[in-house]
Design a protein around this motif. Sequence first.
Motif, short mmCIF file in Angstrom:
data_model
loop_
_atom_site.label_atom_id
_atom_site.label_comp_id
_atom_site.label_asym_id
_atom_site.label_seq_id
_atom_site.Cartn_x
_atom_site.Cartn_y
_atom_site.Cartn_z
N SER A 140 93.14 90.32 -65.99
CA SER A 140 92.46 90.89 -67.16
C SER A 140 91.78 89.81 -67.99
O SER A 140 90.93 90.11 -68.82
CB SER A 140 93.46 91.68 -68.00
OG SER A 140 94.48 90.81 -68.43
N GLN A 141 92.20 88.55 -67.80
CA GLN A 141 91.59 87.48 -68.60
C GLN A 141 90.46 86.74 -67.89
O GLN A 141 89.88 85.83 -68.46
CB GLN A 141 92.69 86.48 -69.00
CG GLN A 141 93.58 87.05 -70.10
CD GLN A 141 94.89 86.33 -70.19
OE1 GLN A 141 95.00 85.17 -69.82
NE2 GLN A 141 95.90 87.02 -70.69
N PRO A 143 86.83 85.81 -66.56
CA PRO A 143 85.48 86.13 -67.03
C PRO A 143 84.89 87.26 -66.18
O PRO A 143 85.24 87.41 -65.01
CB PRO A 143 84.69 84.84 -66.79
CG PRO A 143 85.66 83.81 -66.35
CD PRO A 143 86.97 84.45 -66.10
N ASN A 144 84.01 88.03 -66.79
CA ASN A 144 83.42 89.19 -66.11
C ASN A 144 82.85 88.87 -64.74
O ASN A 144 83.01 89.63 -63.80
CB ASN A 144 82.30 89.79 -66.96
CG ASN A 144 82.88 90.71 -68.01
OD1 ASN A 144 84.01 91.19 -67.84
ND2 ASN A 144 82.14 90.92 -69.08
N GLU A 145 82.13 87.73 -64.66
CA GLU A 145 81.47 87.43 -63.39
C GLU A 145 82.48 87.20 -62.28
O GLU A 145 82.21 87.50 -61.12
CB GLU A 145 80.54 86.22 -63.56
CG GLU A 145 81.25 85.01 -64.14
CD GLU A 145 80.36 83.78 -64.18
OE1 GLU A 145 79.19 83.95 -64.58
OE2 GLU A 145 80.83 82.70 -63.81
N GLN A 146 83.67 86.70 -62.63
CA GLN A 146 84.69 86.50 -61.60
C GLN A 146 85.39 87.81 -61.25
O GLN A 146 85.70 88.08 -60.09
CB GLN A 146 85.70 85.44 -62.04
CG GLN A 146 85.09 84.04 -62.03
CD GLN A 146 85.97 82.99 -62.67
OE1 GLN A 146 87.18 83.18 -62.80
NE2 GLN A 146 85.38 81.89 -63.09
N GLN A 147 85.63 88.64 -62.28
CA GLN A 147 86.19 89.97 -62.00
C GLN A 147 85.28 90.76 -61.08
O GLN A 147 85.74 91.45 -60.18
CB GLN A 147 86.36 90.74 -63.31
CG GLN A 147 87.61 90.36 -64.05
CD GLN A 147 87.85 91.24 -65.27
OE1 GLN A 147 87.23 92.29 -65.42
NE2 GLN A 147 88.73 90.80 -66.14
N GLN A 148 83.99 90.62 -61.34
CA GLN A 148 83.01 91.38 -60.56
C GLN A 148 83.06 91.01 -59.07
O GLN A 148 83.09 91.89 -58.21
CB GLN A 148 81.62 91.08 -61.14
CG GLN A 148 80.49 91.87 -60.53
CD GLN A 148 79.14 91.33 -60.99
OE1 GLN A 148 78.98 90.11 -61.17
NE2 GLN A 148 78.19 92.22 -61.19
N SER A 151 86.30 92.21 -57.45
CA SER A 151 86.34 93.64 -57.20
C SER A 151 85.44 94.03 -56.03
O SER A 151 85.77 94.93 -55.26
CB SER A 151 86.09 94.39 -58.51
OG SER A 151 85.02 95.24 -58.40
N ARG A 177 82.84 81.50 -57.05
CA ARG A 177 83.45 82.37 -58.06
C ARG A 177 84.77 82.94 -57.57
O ARG A 177 85.74 83.05 -58.34
CB ARG A 177 82.51 83.51 -58.44
CG ARG A 177 81.42 83.04 -59.38
CD ARG A 177 80.52 84.16 -59.84
NE ARG A 177 79.38 83.61 -60.56
CZ ARG A 177 78.34 84.32 -60.96
NH1 ARG A 177 78.29 85.63 -60.71
NH2 ARG A 177 77.35 83.75 -61.62
N HIS B 55 93.77 100.50 -60.75
CA HIS B 55 92.67 101.47 -60.81
C HIS B 55 93.13 102.82 -60.30
O HIS B 55 93.65 102.91 -59.19
CB HIS B 55 91.50 101.02 -59.93
CG HIS B 55 90.79 99.82 -60.48
ND1 HIS B 55 91.33 98.55 -60.41
CD2 HIS B 55 89.61 99.69 -61.12
CE1 HIS B 55 90.50 97.70 -60.99
NE2 HIS B 55 89.46 98.35 -61.44
#
Lengths: 191, 227
Positions: A140-141, A143-148, A151, A177, B55
């Motif tokens: 959850s912590q 950065p967005n680009e790594q979560q993206q 996923s 990433r 999810h």
Amino acid sequence: MNTVSETSADTSLVDAITQVATARDTRALERLFDHYAPRIRAFCLAAQPGANLMADDIAQEVMIRIWNKAHLYNPATASLNTWIFTIARNARIDYMRKNGRYQSDIDPEDFWSEMADENADPFREAQQQRDEERIRDGLSQLPNEQQQVLSKVYLEGKSHSEASQELGLPLGTVKSRVRLALHKLSVIIKR
Amino acid sequence: MLSCHPTLDILTEYSAASLPLAHALAVSVHLDQCSQCREQVRRLNMVGAEMLASHTETASQAHMAKLKSNVLAAITQAQPDAETEVREGMRYVPESLRRFIPKGFNALNWIHLTPSFKLATLSNEMGGVQIALSRVKPGARLPSHRHTGNEITVVLKGAFSDEDGLYREGDFICRDQSHKHQPRVTKDAECICLIVLDSPIEFTGWMTRLLNPIMRYFHPSSALNSG
């Protein structure tokens, strides 16, 4: 309306799998279904958005496999979440193979199995729980680009090069990433 | 730098099941022998597990109830999975290859390419990937060759060396098309390797060039072989 809030495989679910294994308790399987079936459907829909029939088929198939394999589950080798992830991942690949995406003589069940680990010891279980909590918090912590990218890789089942095409990023950027994210989650072992 | 383990990128794709099946098969043969990589994959699986667990997809309660009753109806007929037993003569055959090698190495259909070098095709995959075993006599040198696409080799039995080093049981070697080499098997024992070829091997010696049409013929990307 049944909302599922907790994310961890809590002890009641581990009790449920034990009851399925030892007592062939269908009520226990229903508890596992209520928790996992919506997650398995989400996991399938991530790979094939809108493919509700596929998601339903795979969710049912995974629950049947859980019933048939419950006696093989060993909490000292894998957490319940991890065990069920490997079953769901294999079932998703198997479904795609049978439906033409990967025509092959190879049966993924032969090897993408739940790995038996001869080094499993009782301390492992506690360590595993800590590792999982760390990964859960860490995810959850990120950065967005790594979560993206994570996923794309884990939920959508995309290869690094497919992810790079879809995100319009160079392959090297996707790879770095993913590695950075895995590093932050302390998943990479030292050699 | 040459590595005898799959890279972290490959192990990640293996864990997420986005690796082509033939490559995943080669990785799993390596995992059979390598506890380090098994541990790495185990940890990578935890990432997938936590992502799956976080999810959920909302469907109507009636819909989920219907799915649940299907499952409950199906399991009344289901039998628990039995554990598989290991047969004689299968000592060097990794579990993940037993579907292709049900009766041991000797029962395979080997094609002699040179007096000391044989090849047996295990599977020709859609998309032109060939999965095969190579079997080389002790001390023999392989004809010098070049790879026309990516190639993964996993040593199942024995050992071989080339310009870059010595490879033993379980070693996982990834080569690309830039690579030209002449492997030599150690003198003490024959060497059997699993090879996954994206496209045919090309021999570069003046005599062994005669083998190239054979290699192409047995490779699934060949038009000759598609009929």
